[in-house]
Design a protein around this motif. Sequence first.
Motif, PDB file in Angstrom:
ATOM      1  N   VAL A 229      37.593  31.045  -7.100  1.00 45.28           N
ATOM      2  CA  VAL A 229      36.701  30.703  -5.998  1.00 45.28           C
ATOM      3  C   VAL A 229      37.208  30.628  -4.657  1.00 45.28           C
ATOM      4  CG1 VAL A 229      34.486  29.971  -5.321  1.00 45.28           C
ATOM      5  CG2 VAL A 229      35.065  29.583  -7.297  1.00 45.28           C
ATOM      6  N   GLY A 230      36.562  30.962  -3.656  1.00 45.39           N
ATOM      7  CA  GLY A 230      37.149  31.029  -2.309  1.00 45.39           C
ATOM      8  C   GLY A 230      36.920  29.773  -0.929  1.00 45.39           C
ATOM      9  N   GLY A 231      37.692  28.067  -0.837  1.00 44.59           N
ATOM     10  CA  GLY A 231      36.954  27.338  -0.123  1.00 44.59           C
ATOM     11  C   GLY A 231      36.054  27.200  -0.054  1.00 44.59           C
ATOM     12  N   ARG A 232      35.510  28.235   1.688  1.00 45.59           N
ATOM     13  CA  ARG A 232      34.652  28.084   1.689  1.00 45.59           C
ATOM     14  C   ARG A 232      33.483  29.132   1.412  1.00 45.59           C
ATOM     15  NH1 ARG A 232      37.269  30.930   7.666  1.00 45.59           N
ATOM     16  NH2 ARG A 232      34.234  30.917   7.728  1.00 45.59           N
ATOM     17  N   ASP A 233      33.241  29.000   0.051  1.00 47.63           N
ATOM     18  CA  ASP A 233      32.685  29.998  -0.522  1.00 47.63           C
ATOM     19  C   ASP A 233      32.181  28.718  -0.976  1.00 47.63           C
ATOM     20  OD1 ASP A 233      30.573  31.703  -1.483  1.00 47.63           O
ATOM     21  OD2 ASP A 233      32.070  33.021  -2.495  1.00 47.63           O
ATOM     22  N   THR A 234      31.112  28.133  -0.417  1.00 45.62           N
ATOM     23  CA  THR A 234      30.107  26.532  -1.350  1.00 45.62           C
ATOM     24  C   THR A 234      29.636  26.893  -2.343  1.00 45.62           C
ATOM     25  OG1 THR A 234      28.842  27.053   0.469  1.00 45.62           O
ATOM     26  CG2 THR A 234      30.737  25.479   1.203  1.00 45.62           C
ATOM     27  N   LYS A 235      28.427  27.667  -1.859  1.00 46.44           N
ATOM     28  CA  LYS A 235      27.323  28.028  -2.896  1.00 46.44           C
ATOM     29  C   LYS A 235      28.176  28.614  -4.312  1.00 46.44           C
ATOM     30  CE  LYS A 235      23.502  29.855  -0.386  1.00 46.44           C
ATOM     31  NZ  LYS A 235      22.423  30.777  -0.243  1.00 46.44           N
ATOM     32  N   ALA A 236      28.877  29.615  -3.903  1.00 42.87           N
ATOM     33  CA  ALA A 236      30.542  29.511  -5.546  1.00 42.87           C
ATOM     34  C   ALA A 236      30.861  28.995  -6.022  1.00 42.87           C
ATOM     35  CB  ALA A 236      30.953  31.296  -4.581  1.00 42.87           C
ATOM     36  N   LEU A 237      31.576  27.994  -5.321  1.00 42.98           N
ATOM     37  CA  LEU A 237      31.591  26.765  -5.641  1.00 42.98           C
ATOM     38  C   LEU A 237      31.483  25.655  -6.760  1.00 42.98           C
ATOM     39  CD1 LEU A 237      35.154  26.118  -5.211  1.00 42.98           C
ATOM     40  CD2 LEU A 237      34.346  24.336  -3.271  1.00 42.98           C
ATOM     41  N   THR A 238      30.008  25.330  -5.797  1.00 45.63           N
ATOM     42  CA  THR A 238      29.604  24.158  -6.733  1.00 45.63           C
ATOM     43  C   THR A 238      28.750  25.604  -7.652  1.00 45.63           C
ATOM     44  OG1 THR A 238      28.012  23.758  -4.422  1.00 45.63           O
ATOM     45  CG2 THR A 238      27.282  23.737  -6.924  1.00 45.63           C
ATOM     46  N   ARG A 239      28.419  26.670  -7.967  1.00 40.91           N
ATOM     47  CA  ARG A 239      27.803  26.633  -9.565  1.00 40.91           C
ATOM     48  C   ARG A 239      29.536  27.534 -10.449  1.00 40.91           C
ATOM     49  NH1 ARG A 239      26.002  32.299  -5.446  1.00 40.91           N
ATOM     50  NH2 ARG A 239      23.841  31.267  -5.109  1.00 40.91           N
ATOM     51  N   ASN A 240      30.791  27.753  -9.726  1.00 42.24           N
ATOM     52  CA  ASN A 240      31.780  27.591 -10.959  1.00 42.24           C
ATOM     53  C   ASN A 240      32.343  26.190 -11.486  1.00 42.24           C
ATOM     54  OD1 ASN A 240      33.302  30.630 -11.159  1.00 42.24           O
ATOM     55  ND2 ASN A 240      31.998  30.291  -9.110  1.00 42.24           N
ATOM     56  N   ARG A 241      31.674  25.365 -10.616  1.00 50.33           N
ATOM     57  CA  ARG A 241      32.054  24.038 -11.331  1.00 50.33           C
ATOM     58  C   ARG A 241      31.817  23.754 -12.400  1.00 50.33           C
ATOM     59  NH1 ARG A 241      33.461  21.678  -4.855  1.00 50.33           N
ATOM     60  NH2 ARG A 241      35.304  21.726  -4.948  1.00 50.33           N
ATOM     61  N   ARG A 242      30.209  24.183 -11.570  1.00 55.46           N
ATOM     62  CA  ARG A 242      29.218  23.423 -13.157  1.00 55.46           C
ATOM     63  C   ARG A 242      30.016  24.656 -13.776  1.00 55.46           C
ATOM     64  NH1 ARG A 242      24.522  25.088 -10.617  1.00 55.46           N
ATOM     65  NH2 ARG A 242      24.345  23.588  -9.582  1.00 55.46           N
ATOM     66  N   ALA A 243      29.738  25.568 -14.017  1.00 52.50           N
ATOM     67  CA  ALA A 243      30.538  26.480 -15.492  1.00 52.50           C
ATOM     68  C   ALA A 243      31.363  25.846 -15.696  1.00 52.50           C
ATOM     69  CB  ALA A 243      30.372  27.941 -14.848  1.00 52.50           C
ATOM     70  N   GLU A 244      32.228  25.890 -15.374  1.00 49.57           N
ATOM     71  CA  GLU A 244      33.662  25.264 -15.940  1.00 49.57           C
ATOM     72  C   GLU A 244      33.396  23.717 -16.707  1.00 49.57           C
ATOM     73  OE1 GLU A 244      38.145  23.903 -14.999  1.00 49.57           O
ATOM     74  OE2 GLU A 244      36.425  23.553 -13.304  1.00 49.57           O
ATOM     75  N   THR A 245      32.191  23.182 -16.762  1.00 48.43           N
ATOM     76  CA  THR A 245      31.724  22.110 -17.525  1.00 48.43           C
ATOM     77  C   THR A 245      31.054  22.974 -18.031  1.00 48.43           C
ATOM     78  OG1 THR A 245      29.850  21.631 -16.024  1.00 48.43           O
ATOM     79  CG2 THR A 245      31.291  20.346 -15.653  1.00 48.43           C
ATOM     80  N   SER A 246      30.266  24.031 -18.583  1.00 49.50           N
ATOM     81  CA  SER A 246      29.764  23.958 -19.596  1.00 49.50           C
ATOM     82  C   SER A 246      30.840  24.984 -20.526  1.00 49.50           C
ATOM     83  CB  SER A 246      28.249  25.250 -19.220  1.00 49.50           C
ATOM     84  OG  SER A 246      28.155  24.121 -18.015  1.00 49.50           O
ATOM     85  N   MET A 247      32.027  25.218 -20.616  1.00 53.74           N
ATOM     86  CA  MET A 247      32.637  25.865 -20.935  1.00 53.74           C
ATOM     87  C   MET A 247      34.098  25.071 -22.437  1.00 53.74           C
ATOM     88  SD  MET A 247      33.854  29.027 -18.319  1.00 53.74           S
ATOM     89  CE  MET A 247      34.621  30.335 -19.402  1.00 53.74           C
ATOM     90  N   ARG A 248      33.786  25.907 -23.396  1.00 52.11           N
ATOM     91  CA  ARG A 248      34.571  25.063 -24.610  1.00 52.11           C
ATOM     92  C   ARG A 248      35.997  25.212 -24.009  1.00 52.11           C
ATOM     93  NH1 ARG A 248      29.633  25.403 -28.232  1.00 52.11           N
ATOM     94  NH2 ARG A 248      28.621  23.960 -27.610  1.00 52.11           N
ATOM     95  N   CYS A 249      35.790  26.645 -24.432  1.00 52.51           N
ATOM     96  CA  CYS A 249      37.055  27.709 -24.196  1.00 52.51           C
ATOM     97  C   CYS A 249      38.553  26.892 -23.180  1.00 52.51           C
ATOM     98  CB  CYS A 249      37.257  28.917 -24.258  1.00 52.51           C
ATOM     99  SG  CYS A 249      36.602  29.646 -22.436  1.00 52.51           S
ATOM    100  N   GLU A 250      39.462  26.845 -23.195  1.00 51.17           N
ATOM    101  CA  GLU A 250      40.547  26.568 -21.712  1.00 51.17           C
ATOM    102  C   GLU A 250      40.055  27.806 -20.634  1.00 51.17           C
ATOM    103  OE1 GLU A 250      44.557  27.154 -20.759  1.00 51.17           O
ATOM    104  OE2 GLU A 250      44.487  27.948 -22.704  1.00 51.17           O
ATOM    105  N   SER A 251      40.224  26.882 -19.919  1.00 55.92           N
ATOM    106  CA  SER A 251      39.454  27.375 -18.329  1.00 55.92           C
ATOM    107  C   SER A 251      40.355  26.681 -17.181  1.00 55.92           C
ATOM    108  CB  SER A 251      38.252  26.940 -18.638  1.00 55.92           C
ATOM    109  OG  SER A 251      37.544  25.230 -18.180  1.00 55.92           O
ATOM    110  N   ARG A 252      39.872  26.817 -16.502  1.00 57.33           N
ATOM    111  CA  ARG A 252      40.739  26.427 -15.350  1.00 57.33           C
ATOM    112  C   ARG A 252      40.172  27.056 -13.516  1.00 57.33           C
ATOM    113  NH1 ARG A 252      46.853  27.525 -14.293  1.00 57.33           N
ATOM    114  NH2 ARG A 252      46.388  26.394 -16.814  1.00 57.33           N
ATOM    115  N   LEU A 253      39.764  25.820 -12.892  1.00 62.28           N
ATOM    116  CA  LEU A 253      39.008  26.529 -11.500  1.00 62.28           C
ATOM    117  C   LEU A 253      40.171  26.353 -10.220  1.00 62.28           C
ATOM    118  CD1 LEU A 253      36.528  26.730  -9.779  1.00 62.28           C
ATOM    119  CD2 LEU A 253      36.226  24.701  -9.338  1.00 62.28           C
TER     120      LEU A 253
END
Length: 441
Positions: A378-402
Amino acid sequence: MPFTDRVDAGRRLAGRLRQLRGEDVVVLGLPRGGVPVAFEVATALDAPLDVIIVGKLGVPAQPDRPKRSPAMGAVGEGGVLVLNEPVIQQADVSDAQLAEIEGRARAEVDRRAHRFRHDRPPLPLAGRTVVLVDDGIATGASARAACQVVRAQGAARVVVAGPVCSPGSAAELENEVDELVCLEIGGRTGRVTDFYDDFRQVSDEEVVDLLRRAVREQPAEVSAAGDDEVEIPVGEVRLKGCLTVPEGAAGVVVFAHGSGSSRHSPRNTYVAGVLQQAGLATLLFDLLTTEEEPRRAKVFDVELLAGRLAEVTGWVRSRPEFAGLPVGYVGASTGAAAALWAAADSDADIAAVVSRGGRPDLAESRLGDVRAPTLLIVGGRDTKALTRNRRAETSMRCESRLVVIPGATHLFGEPGALEAAATAALAWFTEHLVPAAAPSG
């Protein structure tokens, strides 16, 4: 210093740009009048020539609104969309109005692109110096829109060049480009035509002829391996794709593009090139047919897109050259949602997933079922996407990285941003996809 005609103007302009010879340069002419000038510049620099086709998004007309309001934004090829949010808010333009205006602009861009190039894809711009050329810059509106579009397509450096430019446009453009090159600034009337002895109108046929001549006279674009255009049967439709298979490929990466984009997405093409050079095969394909693309409901039907991605993956695995090779996904925007949705199937067997500027929230109900190691970029200035992707990472059970690319916006158009995203994607596939190709001992 009047010019005899556009050929004369182009040759003189090329003399001011000769320091660019030998760099990784692409020359883009603004059709129609800018193309004869750009042809001379490209010839002198020994650089490839193409057109830059931009559709400006005009504010809907209303009685109390000035006839020449600032544009709401612009669209370009490859699904590029640049919006001027303050203008949209001030004009109180609804999402439905904006979508309608965008659709008309995209249709006109596609029509002109086909008219000038036929089926030839646009030249890739990511990581290169782009020289935008017109026969004269009066208001500067088209040049500014073109600058935004090529930056969104990954241009590393943008140079705007013209034989003549009005003082006001020169002042505005100097704040938006890396370099402005003009032979004449100003003039008594401000009209471009006053600087030419011959300023006759350029026809579509002349533009097509100059582009064909440029293709014949320039060497082919260098790529890591030969590209094969393929058609993939999926249900009742056939989806077009571009398949590249380096010798001794260690794995296959299938790209799912975002809304409004296609297999010719310059950003995905750039990332694919990085993977190809590392020995990975890539498939970029159209998730929708030409007839389906204007239908917004189809664009955001993630379940439909994921189903097609799964069928295309089956087609990949059925090819003899890919027997036993691991398969990975790269998804952008809505394509990332489709990639995660497809990877969540119990029999998907996807070795790794990379989401670039993705919309994992559109696959939220399936995130817990994804087993493939997943990288979210995610781009550091893409604030909406950053919020969405942080929330998604917490929902994933597989190995993941942001991974957050500092200073980057949604399209990673800033200098070095797309390169950083591609490097992160390559590292993830090297860690998770390539080991899966090694025989077990």
